[in-house]
Scaffold this motif. Structure first.
Motif: not given
Length: 84
Positions: A12-16
């Protein structure tokens, strides 16, 4: 159990990060174009550094031949703004 949630959090952090970076890159104010004969490509972008202000222009020659630039003219809505 903790390992499973940490993997999802990382995804999720990478996608954000990718989404925010893409938005920042493509949301900047820019004007671009190519000359009528396809020899030149121009990009005129608003400077993101507020301390400097203004705009930054880039001109790239697309053809391989050697040329000599005699004049550069900036035209806005049919009116000459700057001529060098």
């Amino acid at each position: 159990m903790k390992n499973k949630y940490s993997k999802w959090l990382l995804v999720v952090v990478i996608c954000m990060g990718v989404a925010i970076g893409g938005y920042w890159n493509y949301s900047s104010i820019a004007i671009g174009g190519t000359s009528d004969n396809g020899m030149w490509k121009a990009n005129y972008k608003k400077n993101s550094d507020e301390t400097v202000g203004g705009w930054i222009g880039h001109l790239q020659q697309k053809s391989g031949g050697k040329v000599k630039i005699k004049e550069v003219t900036f035209i806005d809505n049919g009116k000459i703004v700057v001529e060098h």
